[in-house]
Design a protein around this motif. Sequence first.
Motif, PDB file in Angstrom:
ATOM      1  N   GLU A 229       1.323  -0.928   0.055  1.00  0.00           N
ATOM      2  CA  GLU A 229      -0.245  -0.269  -0.209  1.00  0.00           C
ATOM      3  C   GLU A 229       0.873   1.418   0.239  1.00  0.00           C
ATOM      4  O   GLU A 229       1.556   1.545   1.347  1.00  0.00           O
ATOM      5  N   VAL A 230       0.257   2.201  -1.127  1.00  0.00           N
ATOM      6  CA  VAL A 230       1.561   2.903  -1.012  1.00  0.00           C
ATOM      7  C   VAL A 230       0.204   4.563  -0.605  1.00  0.00           C
ATOM      8  O   VAL A 230      -0.996   4.339  -1.440  1.00  0.00           O
ATOM      9  N   ASP A 231       1.476   5.198  -0.092  1.00  0.00           N
ATOM     10  CA  ASP A 231       0.155   6.787   0.677  1.00  0.00           C
ATOM     11  C   ASP A 231       0.864   7.454  -0.106  1.00  0.00           C
ATOM     12  O   ASP A 231       2.238   7.021  -0.144  1.00  0.00           O
ATOM     13  N   THR A 232       0.793   8.266  -0.968  1.00  0.00           N
ATOM     14  CA  THR A 232       0.276   9.433  -2.080  1.00  0.00           C
ATOM     15  C   THR A 232       1.270  10.851  -1.434  1.00  0.00           C
ATOM     16  O   THR A 232       1.408  11.328  -1.808  1.00  0.00           O
ATOM     17  N   ALA A 233       0.526  10.611  -0.215  1.00  0.00           N
ATOM     18  CA  ALA A 233       1.009  12.027   0.539  1.00  0.00           C
ATOM     19  C   ALA A 233       2.348  11.415   2.052  1.00  0.00           C
ATOM     20  O   ALA A 233       3.308  12.539   1.088  1.00  0.00           O
ATOM     21  N   ALA A 234       2.230  10.876   2.274  1.00  0.00           N
ATOM     22  CA  ALA A 234       3.520  10.405   3.316  1.00  0.00           C
ATOM     23  C   ALA A 234       4.860  10.047   2.084  1.00  0.00           C
ATOM     24  O   ALA A 234       5.971   9.633   2.882  1.00  0.00           O
ATOM     25  N   LEU A 235       4.157   9.074   0.996  1.00  0.00           N
ATOM     26  CA  LEU A 235       4.799   8.700   0.203  1.00  0.00           C
ATOM     27  C   LEU A 235       6.013   7.734   0.343  1.00  0.00           C
ATOM     28  O   LEU A 235       6.995   7.628   0.702  1.00  0.00           O
ATOM     29  N   THR A 236       4.852   6.810   1.456  1.00  0.00           N
ATOM     30  CA  THR A 236       5.496   5.575   1.731  1.00  0.00           C
ATOM     31  C   THR A 236       5.054   3.745   1.891  1.00  0.00           C
ATOM     32  O   THR A 236       3.982   4.326   0.964  1.00  0.00           O
ATOM     33  N   ALA A 237       5.555   3.111   1.607  1.00  0.00           N
ATOM     34  CA  ALA A 237       4.587   1.720   1.109  1.00  0.00           C
ATOM     35  C   ALA A 237       4.990   0.960   2.203  1.00  0.00           C
ATOM     36  O   ALA A 237       6.046   0.615   2.895  1.00  0.00           O
ATOM     37  N   LYS A 238       3.844   0.422   2.256  1.00  0.00           N
ATOM     38  CA  LYS A 238       3.272  -0.944   3.416  1.00  0.00           C
ATOM     39  C   LYS A 238       3.000  -2.216   2.957  1.00  0.00           C
ATOM     40  O   LYS A 238       2.261  -1.799   1.744  1.00  0.00           O
ATOM     41  N   VAL A 239       3.477  -2.936   3.159  1.00  0.00           N
ATOM     42  CA  VAL A 239       3.748  -4.306   2.830  1.00  0.00           C
ATOM     43  C   VAL A 239       1.935  -5.169   3.207  1.00  0.00           C
ATOM     44  O   VAL A 239       1.774  -5.148   4.582  1.00  0.00           O
ATOM     45  N   LEU A 240       1.392  -5.292   1.849  1.00  0.00           N
ATOM     46  CA  LEU A 240       0.205  -5.715   2.090  1.00  0.00           C
ATOM     47  C   LEU A 240       0.550  -7.480   2.500  1.00  0.00           C
ATOM     48  O   LEU A 240      -0.650  -7.684   3.130  1.00  0.00           O
ATOM     49  N   ARG A 241       1.293  -7.647   1.310  1.00  0.00           N
ATOM     50  CA  ARG A 241       1.678  -9.386   1.058  1.00  0.00           C
ATOM     51  C   ARG A 241       2.758  -9.337   0.698  1.00  0.00           C
ATOM     52  O   ARG A 241       2.943  -9.249  -0.336  1.00  0.00           O
ATOM     53  N   ALA A 242       2.969 -10.322   1.842  1.00  0.00           N
ATOM     54  CA  ALA A 242       4.543 -10.778   1.331  1.00  0.00           C
ATOM     55  C   ALA A 242       5.014 -11.968   0.644  1.00  0.00           C
ATOM     56  O   ALA A 242       4.871 -13.556   1.536  1.00  0.00           O
ATOM     57  N   GLU A 243       4.752 -12.224  -0.535  1.00  0.00           N
ATOM     58  CA  GLU A 243       4.706 -12.903  -1.332  1.00  0.00           C
ATOM     59  C   GLU A 243       5.449 -12.266  -2.704  1.00  0.00           C
ATOM     60  O   GLU A 243       4.832 -11.862  -2.953  1.00  0.00           O
ATOM     61  N   THR A 244       5.862 -13.547  -3.332  1.00  0.00           N
ATOM     62  CA  THR A 244       6.478 -13.208  -4.885  1.00  0.00           C
ATOM     63  C   THR A 244       5.926 -13.953  -5.605  1.00  0.00           C
ATOM     64  O   THR A 244       4.581 -14.009  -5.366  1.00  0.00           O
TER      65      THR A 244
END
Length: 300
Positions: A229-244
Amino acid sequence: MKRRTLLRGAAVGAATVPLLATTASASENYQVAMTEQRTNRILVFNKDDAWNESTIKWKWGSTSRGWSNLSDVRFRDTKHFGRVVLAAASGGYAGIITSAGKVLWTGEPGGNPHAIERIPNIAAIVTASSGGYLNVYGPTKITDPSTLAKVQTVNLPGAHGVLWDPSLNVLWAIGDYVVRAYQVTGSYRETRLKDTGKSVALPGGGHDLQPDYTNPGKLVVTDTKAAYEVDTAALTAKVLRAETRIKAFVRHRSGEYLWVRAENVEPRPWSSPTVHFDSGDKTLADAQFYKARIVEAAFE
C-alpha cells in the motif's frame, strides 16, 4: 444506492452483454476483467458466477502478432465514444477499443508494452514498456484517436505500470525499485511528462500499479518481492502481502483484494489459471491469466 454504469456492446465473438461498474459491496456481484494469454483474449466475468466459456460476459481478442500476450486492460469513460477499453500487449501493441470491439487506435511503443493509461480532457495516451521507458502519445483532435502520435519518450528502467491520479493531477508510474509521480504539461501534440521529484522506493523490480478504490490517497502496487500500500501524501510503502510473483493486485471499493500470482509453470510461468479473492478463488480451466482488473472506469 447501487452504482450501475453500463457499457453495452460486444467484442469479437462475444454476446451483447452489459459490463457493470463496481458494486457497493463484496457480497454483491461485480465484474472482473482478465488478460488471458493462452487464447489471447480479454475476458470479463461476474465475480460470483462459475467461470467457463458459457459465462463470459464480454471478450475481445486478436490474432495479430502485435497483440500477442495481452498484458494490460482497463476501462475509461469518454464523451465521444462512451466507455472504451485500453489494452497493451507484450507483442508490441497498445490501443483503444470500443465496447463493440472496434479498434479505434493502435500504437507500437515497442519494448514489451505492459500498461496503458489515458489522460482525461486532452485524450493523451501514456504506455509503459519494460524495456525502460514511458511513451507519450498526443492527438491533434480529442475526438479522433487516429490523430495520436508519439511526442515524447521518458526513460524509466523496468517501466511496468502507469496510472492517472485526478486528486493530485499527476501520473504515477512504476519501474525498477520505484513508484514515481509525473506532472502532465501542455496539451494535444505538446503534451509532455515532467518528473515532479516525488517518488516511493521499492525493494524489488516494480510490476503492477493500481488505485485503492477505498481511498484516493492510496495506491496498491507490487514488485518482485511483495504487494504494498503506497501513501501518496507521505510517500511511504507498507507491505500488504509478503509474497513473490504477484502479477496483478487490486482493491475493490468494498475492501476486498483480488490478485493473480504466477505459478511458474510452462509454457507461461508468469501466468495462472486462478484469480484469488479474499472471498474465495476463481479458476478457469486451462487459462493463463496475467492481469486481473475490476471493471471500473474511475481512476480512483
